[in-house]
Design a protein around this motif. Structure first.
Motif, PDB file in Angstrom:
ATOM      1  N   UNK A  13       0.037  12.233  -4.383  1.00 52.23           N
ATOM      2  CA  UNK A  13      -0.937  12.123  -3.379  1.00 52.23           C
ATOM      3  C   UNK A  13      -1.525  13.137  -3.065  1.00 52.23           C
ATOM      4  N   UNK A  14      -0.950  14.430  -2.739  1.00 53.81           N
ATOM      5  CA  UNK A  14      -1.405  15.691  -2.462  1.00 53.81           C
ATOM      6  C   UNK A  14      -2.165  16.060  -3.662  1.00 53.81           C
ATOM      7  N   UNK A  15      -1.748  15.937  -5.023  1.00 57.33           N
ATOM      8  CA  UNK A  15      -2.714  16.417  -5.794  1.00 57.33           C
ATOM      9  C   UNK A  15      -3.957  15.784  -6.206  1.00 57.33           C
ATOM     10  N   UNK A  16      -3.900  14.495  -5.789  1.00 53.92           N
ATOM     11  CA  UNK A  16      -5.232  13.822  -6.369  1.00 53.92           C
ATOM     12  C   UNK A  16      -6.005  13.697  -5.062  1.00 53.92           C
ATOM     13  N   UNK A  17      -5.902  13.930  -3.871  1.00 56.55           N
ATOM     14  CA  UNK A  17      -6.833  13.502  -2.804  1.00 56.55           C
ATOM     15  C   UNK A  17      -7.986  14.260  -3.144  1.00 56.55           C
ATOM     16  N   UNK A  18      -8.131  15.237  -3.662  1.00 60.08           N
ATOM     17  CA  UNK A  18      -9.248  16.184  -3.807  1.00 60.08           C
ATOM     18  C   UNK A  18     -10.351  15.543  -4.991  1.00 60.08           C
ATOM     19  N   UNK A  19      -9.843  14.679  -5.621  1.00 56.66           N
ATOM     20  CA  UNK A  19     -10.632  13.995  -6.756  1.00 56.66           C
ATOM     21  C   UNK A  19     -10.777  12.519  -6.439  1.00 56.66           C
ATOM     22  N   UNK A  20     -10.078  12.033  -5.819  1.00 62.22           N
ATOM     23  CA  UNK A  20     -10.214  10.557  -5.526  1.00 62.22           C
ATOM     24  C   UNK A  20      -9.821  10.181  -4.117  1.00 62.22           C
ATOM     25  N   UNK A  21     -10.512   8.766  -3.769  1.00 65.33           N
ATOM     26  CA  UNK A  21     -10.627   8.428  -2.532  1.00 65.33           C
ATOM     27  C   UNK A  21      -9.343   7.900  -2.292  1.00 65.33           C
ATOM     28  N   UNK A  22      -8.809   8.340  -1.069  1.00 67.69           N
ATOM     29  CA  UNK A  22      -7.424   7.708  -0.594  1.00 67.69           C
ATOM     30  C   UNK A  22      -7.851   7.028   0.471  1.00 67.69           C
ATOM     31  N   UNK A  23      -7.926   5.468   0.555  1.00 65.29           N
ATOM     32  CA  UNK A  23      -8.296   4.794   1.673  1.00 65.29           C
ATOM     33  C   UNK A  23      -7.414   4.997   2.907  1.00 65.29           C
ATOM     34  N   UNK A  24      -6.141   5.306   2.843  1.00 64.56           N
ATOM     35  CA  UNK A  24      -5.360   5.234   4.151  1.00 64.56           C
ATOM     36  C   UNK A  24      -4.804   6.632   4.161  1.00 64.56           C
ATOM     37  N   UNK A  25      -4.937   7.204   5.414  1.00 60.13           N
ATOM     38  CA  UNK A  25      -4.330   8.464   5.836  1.00 60.13           C
ATOM     39  C   UNK A  25      -3.068   8.832   5.736  1.00 60.13           C
ATOM     40  N   UNK A  26      -2.306   7.567   6.231  1.00 65.29           N
ATOM     41  CA  UNK A  26      -1.006   8.157   6.495  1.00 65.29           C
ATOM     42  C   UNK A  26      -0.354   8.485   5.285  1.00 65.29           C
ATOM     43  N   UNK A  27       0.697   9.404   5.281  1.00 65.25           N
ATOM     44  CA  UNK A  27       1.304   9.768   4.066  1.00 65.25           C
ATOM     45  C   UNK A  27       2.245   8.627   3.401  1.00 65.25           C
ATOM     46  N   UNK A  73       0.855  -1.355  -0.073  1.00 64.73           N
ATOM     47  CA  UNK A  73       0.163   0.024   0.030  1.00 64.73           C
ATOM     48  C   UNK A  73       0.919   1.164  -0.083  1.00 64.73           C
ATOM     49  N   UNK A  74       2.045   0.932  -0.060  1.00 66.84           N
ATOM     50  CA  UNK A  74       3.104   2.136   0.076  1.00 66.84           C
ATOM     51  C   UNK A  74       3.477   2.709   1.386  1.00 66.84           C
ATOM     52  N   UNK A  75       3.077   1.954   2.508  1.00 63.90           N
ATOM     53  CA  UNK A  75       3.292   2.370   3.743  1.00 63.90           C
ATOM     54  C   UNK A  75       4.437   1.724   4.350  1.00 63.90           C
ATOM     55  N   UNK A  76       5.038   2.396   5.287  1.00 58.71           N
ATOM     56  CA  UNK A  76       6.019   1.965   5.820  1.00 58.71           C
ATOM     57  C   UNK A  76       5.619   1.036   7.025  1.00 58.71           C
ATOM     58  N   UNK A  77       6.087  -0.199   7.423  1.00 57.00           N
ATOM     59  CA  UNK A  77       5.260  -0.881   8.474  1.00 57.00           C
ATOM     60  C   UNK A  77       6.149  -0.326   9.762  1.00 57.00           C
ATOM     61  N   UNK A  78       5.594   0.823  10.449  1.00 58.03           N
ATOM     62  CA  UNK A  78       6.343   1.336  11.604  1.00 58.03           C
ATOM     63  C   UNK A  78       6.711   0.330  12.535  1.00 58.03           C
ATOM     64  N   UNK A  79       5.858  -0.771  12.688  1.00 63.12           N
ATOM     65  CA  UNK A  79       6.015  -1.653  14.125  1.00 63.12           C
ATOM     66  C   UNK A  79       6.956  -2.592  13.440  1.00 63.12           C
ATOM     67  N   UNK A  80       7.802  -2.680  12.588  1.00 64.21           N
ATOM     68  CA  UNK A  80       8.687  -3.677  11.932  1.00 64.21           C
ATOM     69  C   UNK A  80       9.298  -4.268  13.220  1.00 64.21           C
ATOM     70  N   UNK A  81       9.860  -3.495  13.853  1.00 65.56           N
ATOM     71  CA  UNK A  81      11.142  -4.069  14.977  1.00 65.56           C
ATOM     72  C   UNK A  81      10.026  -5.061  15.853  1.00 65.56           C
ATOM     73  N   UNK A  82       8.896  -4.633  16.462  1.00 65.71           N
ATOM     74  CA  UNK A  82       8.220  -5.339  17.120  1.00 65.71           C
ATOM     75  C   UNK A  82       7.455  -6.630  16.562  1.00 65.71           C
ATOM     76  N   UNK A  83       7.282  -6.471  15.316  1.00 64.12           N
ATOM     77  CA  UNK A  83       6.757  -7.437  14.208  1.00 64.12           C
ATOM     78  C   UNK A  83       8.004  -8.691  14.065  1.00 64.12           C
ATOM     79  N   UNK A  84       9.285  -8.148  13.932  1.00 62.06           N
ATOM     80  CA  UNK A  84      10.172  -9.187  14.083  1.00 62.06           C
ATOM     81  C   UNK A  84      10.302  -9.936  15.407  1.00 62.06           C
TER      82      UNK A  84
END
Ligand code: PLP
Ligand code: PLP
Lengths: 434, 513, 513, 434
Positions: free
Chosen positions: C379-393, C237-248
């Motif tokens: 991401x910035x340019x399209x949020x006004x016109x398309x649904x962005x299902x996840x909030x995180x940058x 989804x293009x998101x960094x798994x910020x809990x990666x350390x915990x996951x490992x």
């Protein structure tokens, strides 16, 4: 297929050629080679060109500059490489727009108003410039600097021999290596043009501004030739100095040495002389829907319309090489051309300083130079250079005695951004060992 | 047809701008090694007044990928031989082998400096020498210079050789011979080249058959002022001048020489030789007959071949062979001089020799046969629908006219443009000038029967459209990035270069917007 | 719009046939040297029964120019990176430098046989070794094999290494650990590779935020059967798994190992290293992150990088350095074995090393920054016109959906097809599977702001069209050689090859007609 | 641009990565090189590959065949080379149609019904074939010839180790060098497939027809591997012999040696197994207007749809190399492939005869061969070949002891159409001088 058109043999295709004029035997040229054999043959021949394998400081109108890889990639596109002259604009916009960009770039670099789509090379461009100056001024005397590339002078001589033009040479200053003063002195009311090269054949930079003023004061034109186009990245543009016609060899911009050709002649002038320029011109045009495109224009100057009254007989020019130069200039861009020029200057200065410090060697001319300079050695330069080549695998320079028999010990050294310090140092130490 | 649906006009590829309109300050697309010598102050090396002070204003600043996309997009707007048949009469658009390109890029040639010592360039000189030998055999003319850079340049060289020869032969009397005869069907470079060499031009008429009018030739030769004749053979109508021998005799008897424009040699290679016909000097277009690429307008190579008698007048240096060594001979006092720096368009010589060697002697003749056969096939295929002004069977190219179509208001230009819609490059149009509405078609040997049939079918279909739906043809092409351009307006107020507007820098413009 | 005018359908270029339909018996496009040894009767060398008896039926007979035109024409039907932006999410279509191609073609590499002696291939081995060193530094994982030919191959290699390690560690008990955990957002190759290595797959849910559900992970890890986890990071989804350390940590505590799918490493190079996050083994896609060309589907190169602990299990031969000599080490008894003949897709290693060296350490990080910045900008340019299902940058790619457009009946597929009309390659669609109507957009660092703005403008314009003129979008693309193809019919009755009809030979057909 | 999206620094782009996981220092990889420096570096490295500069008789799965110049020209077209997998058929027809032609050509050459769009290489294709045979037959025993390329066998072993497959080797005949008889003998009711290579690793041609009959008699499949695809120009096709799955290394068709890769795996089978084939398939399709096009099809076999139940995990394949092979096959055409194969055969036969006549050398196997054969020399082949390389600059063959320690004096010699008689004669005289 022969049958389909009612013939019985291939020979019948040539019925309109009288029997006695037909060749009655096979051509006495070699039998066909396969790809493998052909490449093998040329590989061997290529290896017989020892000079191509050596460290090189040769210049004199043909320069080793770095060529970005994309240049060859782009000029090898089928659509560029196997197209003809863009006579059908609807299916030639690729070629036409690139020529328009080429013309613009040439103007920007030379500081002139307009440029054509290319000439054969720098030498023929210079000859055409001289003819054009005669047409514009309707004067017949042309004074050229003796420090113009000797082969360029020879070509000019050939071109003008039947044009009623009087070609005079003005000598260069033995001390500075520059010729501007002598040229300015030789001018008179019959002079159509002063012809100068800068940097000149000895690498020395001429005072173009002074020359332009002198020429214009007498109603003459200043024609400037440039063999090392890279110098335009750093030196004042001829246009800014007041030149009326500027020609240049464009080889430095992305074109391999290739034993002297194909190269590309740049040709630029002032707006007011647009209708006297030789060669093709591409201009902006619009279709019915108002879309911008480009076309060959002002064709009434050219041979296919004007025949014997054309501004030149040129037809085929150097399209693909002009494209290479265009890609080069755009890929290097403003900063790249500046940096390459800067490195040439710095490396040449370093080399000259180091050579001048070697016992028995000196720099005979004091004029400022860009990336070429004359060295005077302790023995005949032809011998010195030949030993350098054979013993050290270095092409150390061009013996001036090839062109000027009285300059036996002088040779022309050229340094570009492709010469590493290691190469330069090896040249210097080789010279000191000879 | 996608009726009712607006077509997109913002497609980036056909709307690629000029590179200057893409420039963004600070972008770079190159990388050089760091300077590895001590740096001096530039002012110490070059007086300030000699230094550039405009920071190369206007020269673009773009990234490498910008440059690549820029040119790749533009390239897609071009037609090319590799895309399809390119039947431009007189231009000989035959297949350009990639093998020859590879040969030209061999490092031992590509990196070779033209002013290196003779002994260090032996491979390069051998190539020139071998090509000279092949061309001498093909033309039957033993004296050769490869220095001229194109056909027109070869013409100038050849005509200057004629002039130098006459002046040497006739001394002061030579100045009376300053007329060059040129048929009305000749290519424009012929008179222009004659003019460059200080000749005035007289035009010879063609007969109704499309050949040189012998009577007119005799008449023009009667005044003692004729330096020579410039003749294209096969001529620009695609017809072999079957009286060539007689023509040469007439000119020779009148004290002149015969120059042959060899642009159409691809109809003769391996079949007949100009030297055997009485021709004194000829130029070849290696970029036509010998398949070196046209490159969107050049480079070319226009070797000049002449008789033994004229050889001393060729440009210097000449490339000669002594035992197994190749030498540059500068010492030819009768030479007209040098016509180009260095040795001419050397890269083209490599390609032409590669062409000659991969074809072999048989293959060269076969190529000629195929070129003529293909032209004949087209001639045959189109006579039912188009006016063919000359009856004789053509050699390598055939001329038709728009006579029948123009009755409906459809002219050569329209037919040419409509061909584009069918996926073909148009033929040469309105040349030669003596044929009204000329369409000069040269298929070359590089098309198979299938493509010839497609071309004939397209031409026939256009002929039918010209009757049934002339608008369709008049408004062609319909399928290209741009339509017909207003060339008259372009010439009236020429815009020959891009000029910087106050702010065209993309980032600046965006910032403002 | 050229209303009222029939468009040409016979344009040869878009109608290029299959080569088999162009074949004409007797045509040839090659030339080999003549056989230069004494010829034996073939029957004396090979028993008749072993000889081919079908005369290679169906293999085409065409000329060289036929072949060139055939492929050049077909090539014009393709979109490509060199033509424009290619924002395929997950695929990382960045600019492929021609310089790297040139490197790969240097004769010393191109002509090098893989079975030559070690001492005669030192340059080639050095390239492998240097690339290994660079990749070890970039990933923070010191054990490397470049043998895998693509990402999926690297996955298989990595998972087999995990299995071999566990079996070595746990002995017979290892057979209880046969479960591989894989998030529902994973690429299809992950489960397929796990299966190839004999694991059964359990799927981990993603949270509403788009990250791995830690609770679910803990739950799945509770049964002692977990061999490992395959995680993509940044995830698909293009998101960094910020809990990666915990996951490992969770996986490690459960006795398993962590495999990271490195297809998205282009978001991390120079910024963060999997080795520092607790990852045990990773594959890289040199054909993504390191810019080796995709070539219409391959080749790739999928190096496998692992911890010191796992190193003994890597495929053989390993390339090692002793003093200044590079050696092939075949003697690794714990190795999983060989996964490919020779050394893998060597040509890709040359290109990847060239990429690494021309960028330099700074440039590698800059490329990462630019890739992420460009994705953010979109991401910035399209949020006004398309649904962005996840909030995180997002990191290097961003996912949108067709939620808003589908109300008007316009779906992701339609938006993708309509983008074609605007001159862009569509984004990745319907992947990852967990996002309904996903549009995964990855601009890469190879586009400038101008092209990003054009892309955003195109997407916005389509959003507007979806409201105002949905038909326009539903019927896209309008400007291509063919329209949408009936894929269902193609799969129902697959035609997977051309078959010779009684007579397709062109000449024969013509003769009959 | 950072500003435009409301950020202050590039570092902020990575805010979602926990601080402690971020690299706090520059990467410890080399600083950037310019084009000039890069090319210089790789040129030097290339020159350190002495083997690439020598006359070569190396085969063993990687062959030196002539590559027509147009192959590289065409695969270097931006449109082919910088395109992705053809997921969007409307703008990928160039790639799709070429793959369809590739699939057809592979079928024609192998004599099979259908072929996929390529596998990584011959070795992995063989491994996939074994897995596929297991899926089809649901039997677990696979018997492979010991004369299959040793590295191919290693790869198969790796692939099948967790698939519950029992891999047995059947030895080859010490006299003939062929293995068909031993294979046929080893078969039983549990056998999923017989796996054979022909020409085998020793260059010997196997009796495929006999093997197919033996396999089919027991309900097993015959899997045929080919490392030297050029042999298909002359040898009976495996399809005609009755093979069920044919895999091949396509490198011989227009692909440079390139130190072992990228190459291209060919994979062909019978119509009835279409839904079991691994990898991509391209099929014919039509648009609404009835225009023919091509699409990726039968995707339900593949990982992106079927995930762990897919027929293979392969995704990226060898597209561009498959294109090279396609261009090669079409440019050479029927006659070219036949002639190249014929020359290979003839030159190998000539070489074998000449070597066998040298004192101390013999040919240990009697089976017929195509362009490779085993030579037994008078001393350890590793030493012999290394001397040949160093003293005569000839890569004379591959020492079999590298793979089979008991065959100390044997080496594999390969001869192709690129080896001139001069080269062959120099090999022979070098051998006689050692
Ligand atoms: C008949 C004829 N003569 C001369 C020329 C001039 O040749 P070039 O364009 O090479 O100068 C041409 C070609 O343009 C031509 O067709
Ligand atoms: C996230 C992810 N993982 C794995 C792969 C598989 O890599 P490859 O296609 O090289 O086998 C891909 C690419 O297709 C991918 O995007």
């Amino acid at each position: 297929m022969l049958e389909a058109i009612g013939l019985k043999s291939a020979e019948q295709l040539f019925d309109s050629i009288p029997q006695e004029l037909r060749l009655q035997r096979p051509l006495n040229t070699p039998a066909a080679l396969s790809e493998i054999e052909l490449l093998d043959k040329f590989d061997r021949l290529g290896r017989r060109n020892a000079a191509a394998q050596r460290i090189s400081f040769l210049g004199g109108g043909a320069y080793s500059h770095y060529i970005p890889t994309i240049v060859d990639h782009i000029i090898s596109r089928s659509e560029f490489f196997t197209a003809y002259t863009p006579y059908q604009p609807e299916i030639s916009q690729g070629t036409l727009q690139t020529i328009f960009e080429f013309q613009t770039l040439v103007c920007q670099l030379t500081g002139m108003d307009l440029a054509n789509a290319s000439m054969y090379d720098g030498s023929t461009a210079l000859a055409e410039a001289v003819l054009m100056a005669e047409r514009i001024t309707r004067r017949s005397k042309v004074i050229a600097s003796a420090a113009v590339h000797p082969q360029y002078l020879e070509v000019v001589k050939t071109y003008v021999q039947h044009a009623g033009i009087d070609l005079e040479l003005a000598n260069f200053d033995e001390k500075t290596g520059q010729s501007a003063a002598a040229l300015a002195e030789a001018i008179d009311d019959k002079t159509a043009a002063l012809v100068v090269q800068s940097p000149n054949f000895f690498g020395c930079i001429e005072d173009l501004k002074a020359l332009a003023d002198a020429a214009h004061a007498k109603g003459a034109l200043l024609v400037v030739a440039i063999t090392e186009a890279m110098s335009l990245g750093l030196l004042q543009s001829p246009g800014a100095c007041g030149a009326d016609i500027v020609v240049a060899e464009g080889q430095s911009f992305g074109v391999p040495l290739s034993f002297g050709g194909p190269y590309v002649g740049l040709f630029a002038t002032r707006d007011k002389y647009a209708r006297q320029i030789p060669g093709r011109l591409v201009g902006e045009a619009y279709d019915k829907k108002g879309r911008r495109g480009f076309v060959l224009t002002l064709a009434t100057r050219e041979q296919h319309i004007r025949r014997e009254k054309a501004t030149s007989n040129i037809c085929t020019n150097e399209g693909l090489i002009a494209l290479a130069a265009t890609v080069y200039m755009e890929a290097m861009g403003k900063r790249g051309i500046q940096e390459a020029a800067h490195q040439c200057l710095q490396k040449a200065a370093y080399t000259a300083k180091r050579i001048a410090a070697v016992k028995g060697f000196s720099l005979p001319f004091t004029g400022p130079y860009f990336n070429e300079f004359v060295v005077r050695g302790p023995l005949a330069s032809s011998e010195l250079l030949s030993r350098l080549a054979k013993e050290k695998a270095i092409e150390g320079g061009i013996a001036l005695s090839r062109f000027m028999p009285d300059r036996a010990n002088d040779f022309l050294v050229c340094v570009t951004e492709t010469n590493t310090r290691e190469q330069i140092d090896s040249l210097v130490s080789a010279l000191s060992e000879l | 047809m996608t009726s009712g649906i607006t077509k997109v006009t913002t497609h980036i590829s056909p709307n690629e701008q000029l590179i200057f309109e893409r420039s963004q300050s600070g972008r770079i697309g190159y990388r050089l090694p760091a300077l590895d010598v001590e740096e001096s102050s530039v002012d110490d090396l070059i007086p300030k007044a000699f230094q550039r002070d405009d920071d190369l204003a206007g020269v673009p600043e773009v990234s490498e990928v910008d440059v690549v996309r820029h040119f790749i997009r533009m390239s897609t707007w071009n037609y090319s031989i590799d895309v399809g048949m390119y039947p431009l009469g007189s231009c000989t658009m035959k297949y350009n082998s990639r093998l020859n390109e590879r040969v030209a890029r061999i490092a031992g040639f590509a990196n070779l400096h033209p002013l290196a010592d003779e002994e260090d360039i032996q491979g390069a000189l051998q190539v020139i020498y071998e090509l000279q030998e092949c061309l001498a055999e093909i033309t039957g003319l033993p004296g050769i210079s490869l220095q001229p850079a194109a056909g027109a340049h070869g013409e100038m060289t050849g005509i200057m050789i004629i002039r130098a020869f006459l002046d040497a032969r006739d001394g002061a009397a030579g100045s009376a011979r300053r007329t060059m005869l040129i048929p009305d069907s000749a290519h424009g470079t012929n008179p222009a080249s004659a003019h460059l060499s200080g000749f005035s031009v007289k035009t010879i008429r063609s007969t109704a058959e499309g050949l040189t009018d012998l009577d007119h030739l005799r008449e023009l030769c009667a005044h003692g002022d004729v330096a020579g004749l410039m003749l294209t053979n096969p001529n620009t109508l695609g017809l072999f001048e079957r009286n060539i021998k007689q023509i040469c005799d007439i000119v020779h008897e009148a004290g002149g020489l015969v120059y042959m424009d060899g642009a159409n040699m691809n109809a003769l290679v391996g079949v007949a030789r100009p030297g055997d016909m009485g021709v004194d000097v000829i130029h070849l277009n290696l970029h036509k007959t010998f398949s070196t690429p046209h490159g969107g307008g050049g480079p070319g190579c226009g070797p000049c071949c002449c008789t033994k008698e004229l050889e001393p007048f060729l440009p210097v240096p000449r490339i000669v062979k002594n035992d197994d060594t190749y030498r540059l001979d500068h010492n030819e006092p009768k030479s007209i001089g040098r016509v180009k720096a260095f040795f001419g368009n050397y890269g083209m010589m490599l390609r032409a020799l590669a062409y000659t060697l991969t074809h072999g002697n048989d293959g060269l003749r076969e190529a000629t046969e195929a070129a003529v056969l293909n032209a004949r096939y087209i001639a045959d295929g189109l006579t039912s629908d188009y006016d063919k002004p000359f009856d004789s069977p053509p050699m390598h190219e055939v001329v038709f006219t728009d006579k029948r179509q123009s009755r409906k208001g459809v002219h050569t230009l329209d037919i040419a443009k409509r061909l584009i819609d069918y996926g073909f490059h148009p033929m040469t149009i309105y040349f030669p000038l003596i044929v009204q509405g000329a369409m000069l078609i040269e298929p070359t040997e590089s098309v198979g029967r299938q493509e010839l049939d497609q071309f004939i079918a397209a031409m026939r279909s256009i002929a039918q459209e010209a009757v049934e739906n002339p608008e369709l043809v008049l408004n062609a092409p319909h399928d290209t990035r741009i339509g017909r351009l207003d060339e008259a307006a372009a010439a009236r107020k020429p815009v020959l270069r891009w000029k910087q507007e106050p702010s065209t820098d993309y980032a600046e413009k965006q910032a403002k917007a």
